[in-house]
Scaffold this motif. Structure first.
Motif, short mmCIF file in Angstrom:
data_model
loop_
_atom_site.label_atom_id
_atom_site.label_comp_id
_atom_site.label_asym_id
_atom_site.label_seq_id
_atom_site.Cartn_x
_atom_site.Cartn_y
_atom_site.Cartn_z
N LEU A 182 1.01 -1.04 0.28
CA LEU A 182 -0.42 0.03 -0.43
C LEU A 182 0.78 1.16 0.21
O LEU A 182 0.70 2.48 -1.07
CB LEU A 182 -1.21 0.10 1.02
CG LEU A 182 -1.74 -1.26 0.88
CD1 LEU A 182 -2.50 -1.03 2.41
CD2 LEU A 182 -3.44 -0.87 -0.22
N ARG A 183 2.07 0.91 0.82
CA ARG A 183 2.86 1.91 0.81
C ARG A 183 3.80 2.40 -0.49
O ARG A 183 4.21 3.69 -1.13
CB ARG A 183 3.36 2.55 2.17
CG ARG A 183 2.54 2.67 3.38
CD ARG A 183 3.70 2.50 4.60
NE ARG A 183 2.71 2.68 5.89
CZ ARG A 183 1.93 3.69 5.97
NH1 ARG A 183 2.14 4.59 5.81
NH2 ARG A 183 1.59 3.72 6.92
N ASN A 184 4.60 1.69 -1.16
CA ASN A 184 5.18 1.52 -2.19
C ASN A 184 4.54 1.13 -3.56
O ASN A 184 5.62 1.45 -4.39
CB ASN A 184 6.62 0.42 -1.50
CG ASN A 184 6.57 0.81 -0.12
OD1 ASN A 184 7.22 1.69 -0.51
ND2 ASN A 184 6.32 0.25 0.25
N ALA A 185 3.82 0.59 -3.93
CA ALA A 185 3.73 -0.19 -4.99
C ALA A 185 1.98 0.22 -5.42
O ALA A 185 1.52 -1.11 -6.70
CB ALA A 185 3.93 -1.79 -4.69
N ILE A 186 1.22 0.87 -5.23
CA ILE A 186 -0.19 0.77 -6.28
C ILE A 186 0.15 1.96 -6.92
O ILE A 186 0.62 3.08 -7.15
CB ILE A 186 -0.21 1.66 -5.22
CG1 ILE A 186 -0.97 0.84 -3.32
CG2 ILE A 186 -2.45 2.05 -4.80
CD1 ILE A 186 -1.05 -0.51 -3.60
N ASP A 187 -0.47 1.85 -7.92
CA ASP A 187 -0.64 2.67 -9.05
C ASP A 187 -1.43 3.94 -8.86
O ASP A 187 -2.73 3.36 -9.09
CB ASP A 187 -1.16 1.88 -10.31
CG ASP A 187 -0.90 2.85 -11.36
OD1 ASP A 187 -0.94 4.37 -12.24
OD2 ASP A 187 -0.77 2.23 -13.01
N TRP A 188 -1.41 4.83 -8.36
CA TRP A 188 -1.89 5.89 -7.73
C TRP A 188 -3.30 6.28 -9.48
O TRP A 188 -4.83 6.90 -9.44
CB TRP A 188 -2.29 6.83 -7.08
CG TRP A 188 -1.86 5.95 -5.10
CD1 TRP A 188 -0.52 6.00 -5.19
CD2 TRP A 188 -2.07 5.59 -4.85
NE1 TRP A 188 -0.45 4.74 -4.01
CE2 TRP A 188 -1.69 5.30 -3.49
CE3 TRP A 188 -4.23 5.71 -4.64
CZ2 TRP A 188 -2.81 4.94 -2.69
CZ3 TRP A 188 -5.29 5.15 -3.42
CH2 TRP A 188 -4.09 5.07 -2.53
N ASP A 189 -2.40 6.22 -9.87
CA ASP A 189 -3.18 7.06 -11.38
C ASP A 189 -3.74 6.01 -11.51
O ASP A 189 -5.13 6.12 -12.89
CB ASP A 189 -1.91 7.33 -12.86
CG ASP A 189 -0.24 8.22 -12.13
OD1 ASP A 189 -1.20 8.90 -11.75
OD2 ASP A 189 0.45 7.66 -12.93
#
Length: 210
Positions: A182-189
């Motif tokens: 959740l802190r490092n590998a989410i594609d927020w785009d």
């Protein structure tokens, strides 16, 4: 063949220690693929099911069964959406998504903590999820093969909390897995893109008549 295993949108070597190539080999190459193989067998055995898309089959079997097929197609969609929501490059929410996060949770960190708590507190196998409901963000979870598709939700992000998602890299430490992903590998785009309400379609596959 009705459904196929979607290609990963990145290399299985791109995530370093966050998600190992071995995890991708098992999780994507074996677990995800096994759901596809079984779903294709079940669809091939019933002409009434043929020609329907993945989303159509989820909606149909959620309401009327068979439960066995629902489990397969739900897992296909969930996994496909999960892969799309990951990014080997660390990203941050921006724009309209960031505004919605701040409105609902106060900060990005607070949202991550909420999602982490949902993932860690979810008993047994399932999925933690971020949906859009009535114009606001909502954190929830789904048991086993259940899926936002079956509930008319507007999905933005889903996190796999079945053991096969994390056991190779994190053993039984689900909190560590949830926190690091959740802190490092989410594609927020990708999450922001799904604010358009079309998230269901992004992990859908068309059906094929025999």
């Amino acid at each position: 063949m009705t459904f196929t295993l979607p290609a990963l949108p990145y290399s299985k070597n791109d995530f370093g220690d966050l998600i190992s190539p071995e995890t991708f080999d098992y999780h994507h190459g074996k677990h995800h693929n096994a759901y596809i193989v079984k779903a294709n067998e079940l669809v091939a055995a019933d002409p009434a099911l043929q020609g329907k898309s993945l989303v159509e089959l989820i909606e149909l079997t959620a309401a009327h069964g068979p439960k066995g097929l629902f489990n397969q197609v739900g897992q296909i969609w969930n996994h496909s959406f999960y892969w799309l929501g990951l990014s080997p490059e660390k990203k941050e929410p921006t724009g309209a998504l960031l505004e919605l996060i701040n409105e609902a949770f106060g900060s990005v960190d607070a949202l991550i903590e909420k999602l982490k708590a949902e993932a860690v507190g979810h008993f047994a196998s399932g999925w933690a999820a971020l949906n859009l409901k009535d114009g606001k963000l909502e954190v929830t979870s789904y048991h086993d093969a259940d899926t936002p598709v079956a509930h008319g939700a507007v999905p933005l992000l889903i996190l796999d909390v079945w053991e096969h998602a994390y056991y190779i890299d994190y053993r039984n430490a689900r909190p560590d897995y949830a926190d690091k992903i959740l802190r490092n590998a989410i594609d927020w785009d990708f999450v922001a893109q799904n604010l358009d309400g079309l998230g269901l379609t992004r992990a859908d596959q068309p059906g094929k008549a025999s």
